[in-house]
Each structure stands twice: as structure tokens, then as C-alpha cells.
Write an enzyme that holds these catalytic residues in place. Structure first.
Site, PDB file in Angstrom:
ATOM      1  N   GLN A  11       1.140  -0.939   0.147  1.00 18.61           N
ATOM      2  CA  GLN A  11       0.110   0.202   0.129  1.00 18.61           C
ATOM      3  C   GLN A  11       0.796   0.965  -0.239  1.00 18.61           C
ATOM      4  OE1 GLN A  11      -1.994  -1.025   3.790  1.00 18.61           O
ATOM      5  NE2 GLN A  11      -0.194  -0.992   4.926  1.00 18.61           N
ATOM      6  N   HIS A  70      -7.396   2.952  20.033  1.00 20.03           N
ATOM      7  CA  HIS A  70      -6.912   2.184  21.042  1.00 20.03           C
ATOM      8  C   HIS A  70      -7.391   1.565  22.333  1.00 20.03           C
ATOM      9  CE1 HIS A  70      -4.016   3.882  17.319  1.00 20.03           C
ATOM     10  NE2 HIS A  70      -4.212   2.784  16.908  1.00 20.03           N
ATOM     11  N   ASP A  97       0.849   0.569  13.779  1.00 23.72           N
ATOM     12  CA  ASP A  97       1.172   1.675  14.726  1.00 23.72           C
ATOM     13  C   ASP A  97       2.006   1.269  16.355  1.00 23.72           C
ATOM     14  OD1 ASP A  97      -1.365   1.789  16.276  1.00 23.72           O
ATOM     15  OD2 ASP A  97      -2.130   1.870  13.926  1.00 23.72           O
ATOM     16  N   ASP A 113       1.090 -12.518   6.795  1.00 22.72           N
ATOM     17  CA  ASP A 113      -0.744 -12.392   6.805  1.00 22.72           C
ATOM     18  C   ASP A 113      -1.632 -13.306   7.951  1.00 22.72           C
ATOM     19  OD1 ASP A 113      -3.280 -12.923   5.362  1.00 22.72           O
ATOM     20  OD2 ASP A 113      -2.380 -13.859   4.100  1.00 22.72           O
ATOM     21  N   ASP A 169      -6.902  -5.642  14.556  1.00 27.12           N
ATOM     22  CA  ASP A 169      -6.731  -3.958  14.572  1.00 27.12           C
ATOM     23  C   ASP A 169      -7.166  -3.533  12.498  1.00 27.12           C
ATOM     24  OD1 ASP A 169      -6.887  -1.673  13.909  1.00 27.12           O
ATOM     25  OD2 ASP A 169      -4.689  -0.953  15.852  1.00 27.12           O
ATOM     26  N   SER A 170      -8.186  -4.051  11.465  1.00 29.49           N
ATOM     27  CA  SER A 170      -7.743  -3.727   9.846  1.00 29.49           C
ATOM     28  C   SER A 170      -7.665  -2.416   9.658  1.00 29.49           C
ATOM     29  CB  SER A 170      -8.326  -4.642   9.854  1.00 29.49           C
ATOM     30  OG  SER A 170     -10.349  -4.769   9.724  1.00 29.49           O
ATOM     31  N   THR A 171      -7.689  -2.124   8.618  1.00 28.06           N
ATOM     32  CA  THR A 171      -8.099  -1.764   7.751  1.00 28.06           C
ATOM     33  C   THR A 171      -9.107  -1.817   6.773  1.00 28.06           C
ATOM     34  OG1 THR A 171      -6.730  -2.861   5.638  1.00 28.06           O
ATOM     35  CG2 THR A 171      -6.082  -0.775   6.928  1.00 28.06           C
ATOM     36  N   ASP A 172      -9.903  -1.157   6.077  1.00 31.15           N
ATOM     37  CA  ASP A 172     -10.549  -1.094   5.648  1.00 31.15           C
ATOM     38  C   ASP A 172     -11.147  -2.295   4.988  1.00 31.15           C
ATOM     39  OD1 ASP A 172     -12.029   1.691   6.977  1.00 31.15           O
ATOM     40  OD2 ASP A 172     -11.792   2.307   5.392  1.00 31.15           O
ATOM     41  N   PRO A 223      -5.960  -5.861   1.313  1.00 29.35           N
ATOM     42  CA  PRO A 223      -5.500  -7.346   1.994  1.00 29.35           C
ATOM     43  C   PRO A 223      -5.896  -7.531   3.543  1.00 29.35           C
ATOM     44  CG  PRO A 223      -4.013  -5.599   1.614  1.00 29.35           C
ATOM     45  CD  PRO A 223      -4.666  -5.127   1.160  1.00 29.35           C
TER      46      PRO A 223
HETATM   47  N1  SPD Z   1     -11.604   4.035   8.181  1.00 28.23           N
HETATM   48  C1  SPD Z   1     -10.268   3.651   8.839  1.00 28.23           C
HETATM   49  C2  SPD Z   1     -10.114   2.275   9.822  1.00 28.23           C
HETATM   50  C3  SPD Z   1      -9.266   1.679  10.306  1.00 28.23           C
HETATM   51  C4  SPD Z   1      -9.027   1.232  11.584  1.00 28.23           C
HETATM   52  N2  SPD Z   1      -7.759   0.966  11.784  1.00 28.23           N
HETATM   53  C5  SPD Z   1      -6.977   1.620  11.787  1.00 28.23           C
HETATM   54  C6  SPD Z   1      -6.087   1.423  12.703  1.00 28.23           C
HETATM   55  C7  SPD Z   1      -5.268   2.352  13.895  1.00 28.23           C
HETATM   56  N3  SPD Z   1      -4.568   1.159  15.379  1.00 28.23           N
END
Ligand code: SPD
Length: 280
Positions: free
Chosen positions: A31, A62, A86, A136, A154-157, A161
């Protein structure tokens, strides 16, 4: 000339903030990673132009991702964080007397960039109980059986991935990776903009876990501000947790009172996860 960071929150909605300085930009294997110094939020981490965390409001997300599950579990010793490169969730987890914290992040560059630009958020990486796996998360969880008391996703959207981290098949692997009293939480997006996703996640979780709950937190830099976190638990119920352990924690958002209150859902959110809820 003024410089702005803009997140496309949906095809019809953008959120912007003024950038004082671009501190870092790179394309990793997975990314686009960027760090901005902003006028309003302090430093801001964006992955593929989506806000992940900012100095100003990171503590809300957090703390809520870590303390609600860790106070709910009667005696958490082994914790797994998936994503969260992070380090913010790890920093909160180690406030508890846990024995091991494993962080499984697919993109090692996120960890390195955050160590450099977000020292306060990533401070927990120095703790000897923390073990980092650059791998992964889906595969990592699939290979573990009965090992963890608490798993935090604690994922991205749910695009790219992270998409697989919102699927029922993944939640089944999570359940198998948990010890008999184990529980998990995952960030499950905005009740305003992702209602269908929350609904289908909860239908899946109800087929897997005896206790399923949803709670909310206010995160100004996420779309809509109101953010959902979902929990699947084999035994412990957050609604009857012993909140004495919540009282001694050094936090800014989470407290015993917030623990109780975050499960009080606005009607439209309740209707997403309990379709029989009567309308007002
Ligand atoms: N729309 C963004 C959602 C992100 C969630 N995870 C963020 C990681 C922070 N540790």
C-alpha cells in the site's frame, strides 16, 4: 500555496485537513504509506489515502479496542493483535498484566514508519512481552489452535488485503485459535455508512460465538465519527464484567463508566444487529 490531505470517505463525501508538512510517503509491497503533519490533528497516518490514526484522537480507538476485551476476559494472559502495525493497541494491551502479546501485521513497513514518526503510539514495541510477526493475519490465525485468551483485529477497511478479515470463515479460524474462555474483538466500521456489513458480520458471529456484542466509540477522523467494534466471546459477557480492573488503568477515554455505556446502542444501530427491535 496551501496543501490539503483529502480522504474520499464515500463516492459522495470527502473529508480534508490542511497539511503543514508531508513527513513521509512511500509505496510498500502492499500500500501507499503517508505521514502528514496537520494543522488540526497533529501527525496523521494514512494508508492508501485512508486515515488510520492521528495524534489527536488515536487514544479513543486504541483504548476501546484493547480495554473492553481485556477487562471482559476474567484472566487474559496471551493476546494476539492482528493488523495494528502503528502499535497503538499493543501500547494499551501491555497496561494489563498479560504474559505475551503477539502482533501480526502484514506490512512490516507500517511498523517501521510508525516507530519513526509516532514514537508515543508505538512505544509498546519496546516491552519484552511483545513479539512481532510480519505475516498474513488470516494464515497466522489458521495455524494456531486454542492458544490465545484475547484476539484483537485492528484492520484497515474491508478492501484489499483486509477484506478477508471481515469474513465468516476468518471468524471461525479466530474461534479455533482462542482458548476455551477466549474472546475476540474487531473494528467493524461505521454504523452510518456500513450498516449492511455490520448486519452480515453479526449474522455470522451469532452462528459461531455464544456471546456476541457490539459497542461504539467516537472517533472524529473516521467516517461519520461514530465507530463500531464487534465482540465474539466463548463465555465471558462484557455486560457482566467485573469492572474493578477498569478503575486502575491509566487512560483518557476508557473507564468503568464508559465500559458500561458503550454497549448502549442508538436504536438504528440496535436494529442492524437485532432486526426484531421495535421502531420508536
Ligand atoms: N476507516 C479507517 C479504519 C481504520 C481502522 N484501523 C486503524 C488502525 C489504527 N491502529
Amino acid at each position: 500555496m496551501q496543501c490539503w490531505f483529502t480522504e474520499n470517505q464515500s463516492p459522495d463525501l470527502r473529508i480534508s485537513c490542511r497539511v503543514k508538512k508531508v513527513l513521509h510517503q512511500e509505496r510498500s509491497e502492499f500500500q501507499e504509506i503517508a505521514v502528514y503533519d496537520t494543522g488540526q490533528y497533529g501527525r496523521l497516518l494514512a494508508l492508501d489515502d485512508v486515515i488510520m490514526t492521528t495524534d489527536r484522537d488515536e487514544f479513543v480507538y486504541h483504548e476501546m479496542m484493547a480495554h473492553v476485551p481485556l477487562v471482559t476476559h476474567p484472566n487474559p494472559k496471551r493476546v494476539l493483535v492482528i493488523g495494528g502495525g502503528d502499535g497503538g493497541v499493543v501500547r494499551e494491551v501491555i497496561k494489563h498484566p498479560v504474559e505475551e502479546v503477539h502482533l501480526c501485521e502484514i506490512d512490516g513497513r507500517v511498523i517501521e514508519v510508525c516507530k519513526e514518526y509516532f514514537p508515543a503510539i508505538s512505544a509498546g514495541y519496546k516491552d519484552p512481552r511483545v513479539r512481532i510477526h510480519v505475516a498474513d493475519g488470516i494464515e497466522f490465525v489458521r495455524q494456531r489452535k486454542g492458544q490465545f485468551d484475547v484476539i484483537i483485529v485492528d484492520s484497515t477497511d474491508p478492501v484489499g488485503p483486509a477484506e478477508g478479515l471481515f469474513r465468516e470463515e476468518f471468524y471461525r479460524s479466530v474461534s479455533k485459535a482462542l482458548a476455551p474462555e477466549g474472546l475476540f474483538v474487531g473494528q467493524t466500521e461505521s454504523p452510518f455508512f456500513n450498516g449492511d456489513l455490520i448486519k452480515s458480520i453479526h449474522e455470522g458471529l451469532n452462528r459461531i460465538f455464544p456471546v456476541v456484542r457490539l459497542y461504539l466509540a467516537n472517533i472524529p477522523t473516521y467516517p461519520g465519527g461514530l465507530w463500531s467494534i464487534s465482540m465474539g466471546s466463548k463465555q465471558a459477557d462484557p455486560l457482566s464484567a467485573d469492572l474493578k480492573r477498569a478503575e486502575g488503568l491509566k487512560t483518557r477515554y476508557y473507564s468503568a463508566e464508559v465500559h458500561r455505556g458503550c454497549f448502549a446502542l442508538p436504536l438504528f444501530v440496535k436494529q442492524l444487529i437485532s432486526p426484531g427491535t421495535p421502531r420508536a
